[in-house]
Structures are given as structure tokens and as C-alpha cells.
Design an enzyme around this catalytic site. Structure first.
Site, PDB file in Angstrom:
ATOM      1  N   ASP A  11       0.491  -1.508  -0.567  1.00  0.00           N
ATOM      2  CA  ASP A  11       0.324   0.078   0.357  1.00  0.00           C
ATOM      3  C   ASP A  11       0.773   1.271  -0.107  1.00  0.00           C
ATOM      4  OD1 ASP A  11      -2.200   1.356   0.200  1.00  0.00           O
ATOM      5  OD2 ASP A  11      -1.828   1.367   2.265  1.00  0.00           O
ATOM      6  N   SER A  12       0.551   2.698  -0.458  1.00  0.00           N
ATOM      7  CA  SER A  12       0.786   3.788  -0.030  1.00  0.00           C
ATOM      8  C   SER A  12       1.206   4.025   1.507  1.00  0.00           C
ATOM      9  CB  SER A  12      -0.078   4.593  -0.569  1.00  0.00           C
ATOM     10  OG  SER A  12      -1.580   4.935  -0.091  1.00  0.00           O
ATOM     11  N   TYR A  43      -0.153   8.863  -1.980  1.00  0.00           N
ATOM     12  CA  TYR A  43      -0.465   8.547  -3.477  1.00  0.00           C
ATOM     13  C   TYR A  43      -1.867   8.814  -3.942  1.00  0.00           C
ATOM     14  CZ  TYR A  43       3.360   4.198  -3.237  1.00  0.00           C
ATOM     15  OH  TYR A  43       3.795   3.451  -3.588  1.00  0.00           O
ATOM     16  N   GLY A  44      -2.242   9.247  -3.825  1.00  0.00           N
ATOM     17  CA  GLY A  44      -3.685   9.900  -4.225  1.00  0.00           C
ATOM     18  C   GLY A  44      -4.534  10.880  -4.616  1.00  0.00           C
ATOM     19  N   CYS A  74      -4.544  -1.349  -2.447  1.00  0.00           N
ATOM     20  CA  CYS A  74      -4.040   0.498  -2.163  1.00  0.00           C
ATOM     21  C   CYS A  74      -5.281   0.706  -3.450  1.00  0.00           C
ATOM     22  CB  CYS A  74      -3.171   1.013  -2.735  1.00  0.00           C
ATOM     23  SG  CYS A  74      -2.694   2.754  -2.528  1.00  0.00           S
ATOM     24  N   THR A  76      -5.588   3.751  -4.400  1.00  0.00           N
ATOM     25  CA  THR A  76      -5.263   4.568  -5.940  1.00  0.00           C
ATOM     26  C   THR A  76      -3.998   3.609  -6.501  1.00  0.00           C
ATOM     27  OG1 THR A  76      -5.306   6.188  -3.752  1.00  0.00           O
ATOM     28  CG2 THR A  76      -3.840   6.413  -6.529  1.00  0.00           C
ATOM     29  N   GLU A 153      -6.077   9.211   9.653  1.00  0.00           N
ATOM     30  CA  GLU A 153      -4.949   8.901  10.547  1.00  0.00           C
ATOM     31  C   GLU A 153      -4.335   9.873  11.446  1.00  0.00           C
ATOM     32  OE1 GLU A 153      -1.879   9.328   7.410  1.00  0.00           O
ATOM     33  OE2 GLU A 153      -2.202   7.312   7.439  1.00  0.00           O
ATOM     34  N   CYS A 184     -11.157   2.619  -0.957  1.00  0.00           N
ATOM     35  CA  CYS A 184      -9.398   3.495  -0.452  1.00  0.00           C
ATOM     36  C   CYS A 184      -9.501   2.713   1.107  1.00  0.00           C
ATOM     37  CB  CYS A 184      -9.730   4.874  -0.678  1.00  0.00           C
ATOM     38  SG  CYS A 184      -8.136   5.244   0.943  1.00  0.00           S
ATOM     39  N   THR A 185      -8.166   1.900   1.311  1.00  0.00           N
ATOM     40  CA  THR A 185      -8.366   1.237   1.953  1.00  0.00           C
ATOM     41  C   THR A 185      -8.184   2.230   3.810  1.00  0.00           C
ATOM     42  OG1 THR A 185      -5.107   2.343   1.711  1.00  0.00           O
ATOM     43  CG2 THR A 185      -6.213  -0.259   0.913  1.00  0.00           C
ATOM     44  N   HIS A 186      -8.410   3.315   3.946  1.00  0.00           N
ATOM     45  CA  HIS A 186      -8.453   3.863   4.939  1.00  0.00           C
ATOM     46  C   HIS A 186     -10.143   3.494   5.446  1.00  0.00           C
ATOM     47  CE1 HIS A 186      -4.363   5.687   4.759  1.00  0.00           C
ATOM     48  NE2 HIS A 186      -4.502   6.187   6.208  1.00  0.00           N
TER      49      HIS A 186
HETATM   50  N1  DGL Z   1      -4.255   3.667   0.273  1.00  0.00           N
HETATM   51  C1  DGL Z   1      -5.147   4.629  -0.753  1.00  0.00           C
HETATM   52  C2  DGL Z   1      -5.464   4.124  -1.316  1.00  0.00           C
HETATM   53  O1  DGL Z   1      -7.069   3.086  -0.976  1.00  0.00           O
HETATM   54  C3  DGL Z   1      -5.066   6.066   0.641  1.00  0.00           C
HETATM   55  C4  DGL Z   1      -3.915   6.566   0.641  1.00  0.00           C
HETATM   56  C5  DGL Z   1      -3.084   7.709   0.022  1.00  0.00           C
HETATM   57  O2  DGL Z   1      -3.514   9.071  -0.463  1.00  0.00           O
HETATM   58  O3  DGL Z   1      -2.225   7.196  -0.451  1.00  0.00           O
HETATM   59  O4  DGL Z   1      -6.464   4.816  -2.194  1.00  0.00           O
END
Ligand code: DGL
Length: 265
Positions: A11-12, A43-44, A74, A76, A153, A184-186
Site C-alpha cells: 500500500d502507499s 499516492y492519491g 491500495c 489508488t 490518521e 480506499c484502504t483507510h
Molecule cells: N492507500 C490509499 C488508497 O487506498 C490512500 C492513501 C493515499 O492517498 O495514498 O487509495
């Protein structure tokens, strides 16, 4: 594919640990090698070229660790870089959170009205619309929710502030869709808040759960489930160790891993 090899996941940052958590629930014997690109997150907000380059390097890192399978955890990277990763993948099969999310959304909707929420790059890629429409011309709405990642976060995924932000992003979607993909993973951590904002009749699709299910099916169909009766090890490789990283790991993963190491990739 050798069953005793670990599953690679990247993941990012640390949000992809929500996918690891689900995979451990469904496949407790698997060893996991997780790469979190914490030095280059998010990454987004980046360009397609940057996301493709980062994602390619992430898969290469996992390949060097001899994983039996690489999971792009991830939203993104899955939306923006998947075609390139699949094109370039030689020996390591690639799963991701994007395709299971699309399949689950198409299966779930009753009215053909699907919503997708994700980062700016995910929504900007238009990949969800494309894939969902290809699967049966569902009417879909996609909304970027850039404040959701920092809210999680900062530990503010429940409460008044989260409710207000969710209302701002999701208010216009509420009456329009019967199914919402959390791309999105969050976002699994915001499920309670999102459910409150969308109301009880909207079904939420959590790609972390769907991806874990597909990982299990993939391993079963390739005779590649680790046969051990021991609980698998989780090794975390992070490109930076930011402040509070231990708290975030515990929040996303629900436990502490067996190993945490800072790496260059
Ligand atoms: N991991 C990213 C996603 O699932 C979220 C955080 C990012 O922007 O990198 O899209």
C-alpha cells in the site's frame, strides 16, 4: 506456486493493513510480507506517471521477497496502475482491491445505482465507472473524499468532525445510490460514520473483505494455501517510520506485527 511462501501485500502507507487484517481473519496460517511506502504516501494526490512508477517499484520489492502472490492493497494504485502492473507481472500473480470491489458492487446493487468514494486520483482515473458500466451499465456516481485519509490518521474517524465531513461529501450521494464502494484502504475505519451519513438502506462494499475472499479463493483454486496449523507471521517493511507509526499500525491491523523494518526501495 509454493504454498509455504508468504503473500506479498503493498500500500502507499499503513491503510492497506485493513486488507492484511481481513486476510488474516480468512487465512490465519499465511505468512505476510507487507510493504508500506510511508515515505511517499499519499499516492492519491499524485500523477498517473508517479503512481505507476511507485507501484512498479513496490511490486518489484515484493518479488525480491519471493512472495507467491502480490496483493495491491491500495485503492489508488489499483485504480491507476493495475493495467501496467498486470502487463509487467512475469512470475508473480497480482490481485488488487479494485476488481473485487467492482464485482461486489455489481452483485450487491438492486437499483443499478452505485456510488464510489476514493482519493482524488482514484476518482479522477474514471476506472470504476468504466468497469462498472462494462459490467451492466449501472448508473454510478463517484466522489473524491480527500479529507477522509487525514481524519483517520489523526484518529478522528468517529465524532462530530467526522460526521460533518461525511455529510459534506456524502449528502449529495445519499438519495442517489443503493450501494457505495469504499474504494480506499483507510475507509473501513470510517464505516460507522459513513453508514450514519448514508442511512441504513445503502449497502457499503468493503473491498478489504472482498479482496481477502478472492485471495482465499485464488489460493484454494491453485492448491497454494499454506498447510500449517500455526498462525502466520506478519513482517512489515516501511520506507519511513513516521511519528505515531506504531499507533497507526495497531489501529489498522488490530495487533502488532512480528517484525517492523525501515527499508529503501
Ligand atoms: N492507500 C490509499 C488508497 O487506498 C490512500 C492513501 C493515499 O492517498 O495514498 O487509495
Amino acid at each position: 506456486m509454493r504454498p509455504e511462501k508468504p503473500i506479498g501485500i503493498f500500500d502507499s502507507g499503513l491503510g492497506g493493513l485493513t486488507v492484511v487484517r481481513e486476510i488474516r481473519r480468512q487465512l490465519p496460517g499465511e505468512d505476510i510480507v507487507y510493504l508500506g511506502d510511508t515515505a511517499r504516501v499519499p499516492y492519491g494526490t499524485k500523477s498517473k506517471e508517479a503512481i505507476e512508477r511507485f507501484a512498479t517499484e513496490d511490486v518489484e520489492f515484493l518479488r525480491r521477497h519471493e512472495v507467491k502472490l502480490a496483493v495491491v492493497a491500495c485503492g489508488t494504485a489499483s485504480s491507476v496502475a493495475l493495467s501496467l502492473l498486470l502487463e509487467e507481472s512475469q512470475d508473480v500473480p497480482i490481485l488488487d482491491v479494485f476488481r473485487p470491489g467492482v464485482r461486489a458492487a455489481v452483485r450487491t446493487t438492486k437499483t443499478n445505482r452505485i456510488g464510489v468514494i476514493g482519493t482524488t486520483a482514484t476518482v479522477g482515473s474514471g476506472r470504476f465507472e468504466e468497469a462498472i458500466q462494462r459490467n451492466g451499465h449501472r448508473v454510478i456516481r463517484s466522489v473524491a473524499c480527500p479529507l477522509f485519509v487525514p481524519l483517520v490518521e489523526e484518529g478522528l474517524y468517529e465524532g462530530e468532525i467526522a460526521d460533518k465531513v461525511a455529510e459534506m461529501y456524502l449528502g449529495p450521494l445519499k438519495e442517489e445510490v443503493d450501494t457505495l464502494v469504499l474504494a480506499c484502504t483507510h475507509y473501513p475505519l470510517l464505516k460507522g460514520t459513513i453508514r450514519k451519513a448514508m442511512g441504513p438502506s445503502v449497502r457499503l462494499v468493503d473491498p478489504a473483505q472482498e479482496t481477502a475472499k478472492e485471495t482465499q479463493e485464488y489460493l484454494l483454486s491453485h492448491d497454494a494455501v499454506n498447510p500449517t496449523d500455526q498462525r502466520g507471521r506478519v513482517e512489515l517493511f516501511l520506507t519511513d517510520l513516521p511519528p505515531h507509526y506504531r499507533d497507526l499500525i495497531e489501529l489498522f491491523l488490530g495487533e502488532m506485527p512480528d517484525r517492523i523494518e525501515r527499508v529503501e526501495i
